[in-house]
Every structure is written in structure tokens, then in C-alpha cells.
Design a protein around this motif. Sequence first.
Motif, PDB file in Angstrom:
ATOM      1  N   SER A   1      -3.228  13.133  -7.455  1.00 25.16           N
ATOM      2  CA  SER A   1      -3.330  11.757  -7.936  1.00 25.16           C
ATOM      3  C   SER A   1      -2.194  10.935  -7.333  1.00 25.16           C
ATOM      4  N   LEU A   2      -2.460   9.663  -7.164  1.00 22.25           N
ATOM      5  CA  LEU A   2      -1.488   8.731  -6.602  1.00 22.25           C
ATOM      6  C   LEU A   2      -1.576   7.450  -7.415  1.00 22.25           C
ATOM      7  N   PHE A   3      -0.455   7.004  -7.961  1.00 25.67           N
ATOM      8  CA  PHE A   3      -0.510   5.828  -8.824  1.00 25.67           C
ATOM      9  C   PHE A   3       0.832   5.097  -8.831  1.00 25.67           C
TER      10      PHE A   3
ATOM     11  N   CYS B   1       0.844  -1.193   0.000  1.00 29.79           N
ATOM     12  CA  CYS B   1       0.000   0.000   0.000  1.00 29.79           C
ATOM     13  C   CYS B   1       0.879   1.243   0.000  1.00 29.79           C
ATOM     14  N   CYS B   2       0.674   2.087  -0.987  1.00 26.76           N
ATOM     15  CA  CYS B   2       1.339   3.392  -1.015  1.00 26.76           C
ATOM     16  C   CYS B   2       0.361   4.391  -0.423  1.00 26.76           C
ATOM     17  N   HIS B   3       0.726   4.971   0.710  1.00 21.59           N
ATOM     18  CA  HIS B   3      -0.189   5.833   1.460  1.00 21.59           C
ATOM     19  C   HIS B   3       0.386   7.238   1.546  1.00 21.59           C
TER      20      HIS B   3
ATOM     21  N   ASP C   1      -5.193  -1.176  -7.020  1.00 22.11           N
ATOM     22  CA  ASP C   1      -6.477  -0.865  -6.382  1.00 22.11           C
ATOM     23  C   ASP C   1      -6.394   0.532  -5.780  1.00 22.11           C
ATOM     24  N   HIS C   2      -7.158   1.483  -6.349  1.00 20.89           N
ATOM     25  CA  HIS C   2      -7.126   2.871  -5.895  1.00 20.89           C
ATOM     26  C   HIS C   2      -8.137   3.111  -4.778  1.00 20.89           C
ATOM     27  N   GLY C   3      -7.709   3.818  -3.745  1.00 18.69           N
ATOM     28  CA  GLY C   3      -8.613   4.217  -2.674  1.00 18.69           C
ATOM     29  C   GLY C   3      -9.133   5.622  -2.911  1.00 18.69           C
ATOM     30  N   GLU C   4     -10.145   6.025  -2.155  1.00 18.99           N
ATOM     31  CA  GLU C   4     -10.712   7.358  -2.278  1.00 18.99           C
ATOM     32  C   GLU C   4      -9.874   8.383  -1.526  1.00 18.99           C
TER      33      GLU C   4
ATOM     34  N   SER D   1      -4.653   6.423  -0.797  1.00 18.02           N
ATOM     35  CA  SER D   1      -3.754   5.279  -0.908  1.00 18.02           C
ATOM     36  C   SER D   1      -4.032   4.520  -2.196  1.00 18.02           C
ATOM     37  N   VAL D   2      -3.053   3.740  -2.631  1.00 21.05           N
ATOM     38  CA  VAL D   2      -3.197   2.880  -3.800  1.00 21.05           C
ATOM     39  C   VAL D   2      -2.402   1.607  -3.553  1.00 21.05           C
TER      40      VAL D   2
END
Length: 349
Positions: A230-232, A218-220, A245-248, A260-261
Motif C-alpha cells: 500500500s502507498l498513501f 506524486c509519490c512514486h 488520488d491513488h493509482g493502480e 503512485s499516489v
Amino acid sequence: METWTLSLLLVSLHGAAAVIHSLKYFDTASSGLPNFPEFVAVGMFDELQIVHYDSKTKRAEPKQDWMIRVTEEDPEYWKRQTEKSLSNQQAYKVNIEEAKQRFNKTGGVHIVQRMVGCEWDDETNEVVRGFYQHGFDGEDFISFDMKTRTWIAPKQQAVSTKHKWDHNKAWRAEINHYLTQICPESLKKFVKYGSSSLMRTELPLVSLLQKSPSSPVCCHATGFYPDRASLFWRKDGEELHEDVDHGEILHNHDGTFQMSVDLKLSSVPAEDWRRYECVFQLSGVEKNATRLDEAVIRTNAEKPIDTTTTTTTTTIIIIIAAVAVLVLAVGGFMCYKKRKGEKLKDFQV
């Protein structure tokens, strides 16, 4: 009920692009929640809480420092909002009991909601959307249609309320005037008051987290502002869309945001990990990349100090998610009349 979510269009003042500003007022009355106030009123401007009142404090208070400036033009503003909220608190006690009777509900937890607000385009100076609606126990009860200026009743139990409110032409005209004129005017004032705060840029703390060696990484990112970010994940410089899996984007208590992603690595050889990196991009700011490296990943198997950090981060995520769910369950809106921002008069169901 996507109209009830607090993740509606999020905005900032950065860049030359048009910005959609939002002003939303939530009223919530509840029964059967012993540790939660029976009545809560919250004002949100551009997804930031600016006003709060609840039945325990019995006082309307600013939640942003710059909201104190409202008293420069209206010294009685906070006193009046307190009085109006106290009045609504009593009215909602009646409404929640009436709603329970109509739906044949007795014990347990029950929620009556109202939400009122608008969205305004700062480039075209047009009202993008206005909304005034009520809900009961997490479902739509009745809502105002700006095009027809009549009420929509999706539930049979709300039909009698629709007929009653449709018959009151003066009130319908007042609501339409608020949504098309007063609400946007308030938005423009808040943009002016909060410009210094809303124009700021804050970069996040980015961490790589993993529960176990077989879990996704998880990249937080937390603590960034504004929310236009944006986070990717990317591999060899190319953005990944599979096994991701992208979080809100979620709110932090201090007005900043987090997101997080996750990246699934079950089929990736350890020697290929360094080909991956997590990229955070904030509007108007250079990209910040964190390379995937086992040495920087925080896991549940780390030393106590690191475990505490990871647990704290995880706890923050859980708490914020829980609060978001609670707000979804008990959201409602309050709104204001033309005269110095007073609330629109509400009618019993």
C-alpha cells in the motif's frame, strides 16, 4: 469487461494468511496491426508471465527461470506447447475472419481473444473461480458457465456458436474437468517450482515528483515485490483520504511492481508541508515514510541530470500503461488438457 483485465486478484506467498493463486492463459489473434504479431499466446501465474509464444518467433519459451523445471517431469513440454500454439495460430486466422463477417467488419484493426484459467485457494484447497471465454474487438463474445456447464452468448452474433458448442457435451465436460481439476493441479506445481522466487521481498525506490509548482505531488514507488503493498499520504500521522488520488499497481518488466499516489497541495501553506509524508507499506515489512520536502521533489525545472531521471521514470509509467492498455485490447487465453498439460482443443466459431 472487468473479467478481461490483468489486474485481477494479485497474490503472494507472504505471511500466514490464505493466498489466492491464479493461472491464466491468453491467446490473441489480430489483423490490421502491422507492428504487432498476428498471434500471441501468453501464460500468467500469479500475475507473472511464465510462457510466451508469438507468430514471429514461432516458439514457446519460459519467461521465468524456474519454469525450466517443468522439463524435469515433462521433457517434451516446450516442444509440445510450440506445436499446439502453431496449430492455434492457424485456427485463429479462420476465427478472426469468421468474426469479421458476422459483425460486418472489413478494414481496420480487429482482435479475437480467448482467455482460460482458474483461481485456487491454498488454504481451503478449493477452486475459487474458473473461466473460459472469447472476445471480439474488446467485447465479450461467448463464455462458459461452470454452474450450468453451458455457454453464454451476450451477442446475437454468438448465438449460433452457443448452440453448436452446447451440443458438444464431450467438449463441455472436458472444459469443466480442466477448470476444476487440471488447472488447479498445474497451479500447485507452479507454486512449488517458483516458491523461492515468490517468497522474496524487494523494497522500492520511492520518489516525489511534481510537474509544476501548482501540480499535485506524486509519490512514486517502483521495484517492490510482492504486490501486496500500500502507498498513501498522511498528515500528522493520520492517513489522508481527501485531495488524494491513488493509482493502480502496475507491472515492471523485471517482474517487480510500481504504484503512485498524488497529493493536491494547492491550499496547503508551504510552512505546513513537513507535516505531510508519503508512506509505503509492504506486507510483513516495516513502513517506510518519505517526508514531504521541497528539496527532495523532482520537477521538470530541475537540472538536466535530474530531469533525465524524472523523464525516465515518467516514460516507464507511460510505457507500462500503454502495454497494459494493449493487453486489455488483445488479451486471450490458452489452456491445457490433462495429458501432460496439453492445450484444450478449441472449436471454430
